[in-house]
Design an enzyme around this catalytic site. Sequence first.
Site, PDB file in Angstrom:
ATOM      1  N   SER A 165       0.766  -1.102  -0.038  1.00  0.00           N
ATOM      2  CA  SER A 165       0.007  -0.167  -0.032  1.00  0.00           C
ATOM      3  C   SER A 165       0.517   1.229  -0.053  1.00  0.00           C
ATOM      4  O   SER A 165       0.244   2.438  -0.414  1.00  0.00           O
ATOM      5  CB  SER A 165      -0.886   0.134   1.264  1.00  0.00           C
ATOM      6  OG  SER A 165      -0.082  -0.065   2.180  1.00  0.00           O
TER       7      SER A 165
ATOM      8  N   ASP B 172      -3.191   8.078   8.321  1.00  0.00           N
ATOM      9  CA  ASP B 172      -4.052   6.894   9.181  1.00  0.00           C
ATOM     10  C   ASP B 172      -3.190   6.155  10.104  1.00  0.00           C
ATOM     11  O   ASP B 172      -2.346   6.640  10.395  1.00  0.00           O
ATOM     12  CB  ASP B 172      -4.909   6.230   7.860  1.00  0.00           C
ATOM     13  CG  ASP B 172      -3.806   5.108   6.943  1.00  0.00           C
ATOM     14  OD1 ASP B 172      -2.732   5.127   7.479  1.00  0.00           O
ATOM     15  OD2 ASP B 172      -4.546   4.737   6.082  1.00  0.00           O
TER      16      ASP B 172
ATOM     17  N   HIS C 296       0.035   4.728   7.508  1.00  0.00           N
ATOM     18  CA  HIS C 296       0.537   5.251   6.205  1.00  0.00           C
ATOM     19  C   HIS C 296       1.161   6.702   6.687  1.00  0.00           C
ATOM     20  O   HIS C 296       0.201   7.520   7.091  1.00  0.00           O
ATOM     21  CB  HIS C 296      -0.491   5.139   5.096  1.00  0.00           C
ATOM     22  CG  HIS C 296      -0.645   3.616   4.642  1.00  0.00           C
ATOM     23  ND1 HIS C 296      -1.809   3.214   4.961  1.00  0.00           N
ATOM     24  CD2 HIS C 296      -0.088   2.717   4.167  1.00  0.00           C
ATOM     25  CE1 HIS C 296      -2.211   2.031   4.749  1.00  0.00           C
ATOM     26  NE2 HIS C 296      -0.875   1.671   4.268  1.00  0.00           N
TER      27      HIS C 296
END
Length: 371
Positions: free
Chosen positions: A46, A335, A338
């Site tokens: 991600s 978040d 990240h």
Amino acid sequence: MATQIESRLFLLTLPILACVFPGSGYARETEKNGAIIKGMFVFGSSLVDNGNNNFLKNSIAKADFLPYGIDFPYGPSGRFTNGKNVIDLLCDQLKLPLVPAFTDPSTKGSKMIHGVNYASGASGILDDTGLLAGNVISLNQQIRNFEEVTFPVLEAQIGFKRELLPKYLFVVGTGGNDYSFNYFLRQSNANVSLEVFTANLTEKLSGQLQKLYRLGCRKFVLMAVNPIGCSPMVKANRPTRNGCIQGLNKAAHLFNAHLKSLVDFSKQQMPGSNLVFVNSYKMIRDIIKNPVSRGFKDTSSACCEVRSLNEGGNGILCKKEGQPCEDRNIHVFFDGLHPTEAVNVQIATKAYNSNLTSEVYPINVKQLSLL
Ligand SMILES: *[C@@H]1O[C@H](CO)[C@@H](O)[C@H](O)[C@H]1NC(C)=O
Ligand SMILES: *[C@@H]1O[C@H](CO)[C@@H](O)[C@H](O)[C@H]1NC(C)=O
Ligand SMILES: *[C@@H]1O[C@H](CO)[C@@H](O)[C@H](O)[C@H]1NC(C)=O
């Protein structure tokens, strides 16, 4: 229908223009230096995914809603941050257009000439990492997608040749999930030492790089695993007095040490190749240790409202349409896991420019691009 396709085309051209115009000095400069990086192929998790998971059925690891993308020119795109991710910012440094996502149906033909991004949130080096997030694309599958799908299409449709591959960067950013969502969660790993697991992991990664090398790829950028023990996600579950969860950081640190060795080892195993290790772990750790001098204030809480375990979330992703913090530039984490764009800017700038081998080893991405 026609207008729909046109507007899609239009949207896709925008980032390309945005990237090429500021670089009108690009052609001159690169001619002078005698090297031109034509594009970037991206693999990983991600941290470098730019929207591949949007198009996967049954994946919960998606960031295609606000407040993700709140500072990105085109809004929520699947990037797991408020603005650009580290790959977008590396593209900016290299005066390349943004790289399209592999699973996006509009990514085809000449749109792939500057590279493709295969990365998938929640995936890892091991095929079974990320299964708990539903459908993800493992690193093995990402490389097969490059080899078996993109490459033949490029050859057939736009006369792309294997000999051009050395003019592209192959960026790999993965490994964190193999610890967070595999090693530390699975009972089957209970008797496997961190050392053995890590050695096994880097051996697999080495094999995956060699596969790319045999296809003709020569320039590699390997991103470190970040200090996952400092992320709001893990600290929320196990409050610490002031620092980070040492076990997770130790794992990341060990993996990164192996990754750095892999750079030396691979250069011998893969004649004519060049690899750069980008130590984003150290860069983020430095920010957390000494935030103020780097413009940061909040090093421990998520900028967005995170959906907690109690609320049916995973402690990582933002709540849909939840409120983000006001000043995103002073937060390290967007978040539960990240980094913010502000942190990504620091990583990409150092990756490209730094002269410290503790940050980029053995050379920086700029030097790699000029080889
Ligand atoms: C780990 O090792 C112990 C002792 O050798 C054994 O009893 C246990 O079943 C093993 N656990 C797993 C998950 O393999
Ligand atoms: C290392 O990888 C091999 C091949 O996938 C696997 O069979 C083995 O169990 C792994 N060992 C450890 C300790 O994870
Ligand atoms: C690294 O060294 C080069 C060449 O001396 C210099 O141009 C560049 O500004 C340096 N980078 C940094 C971040 O200091």
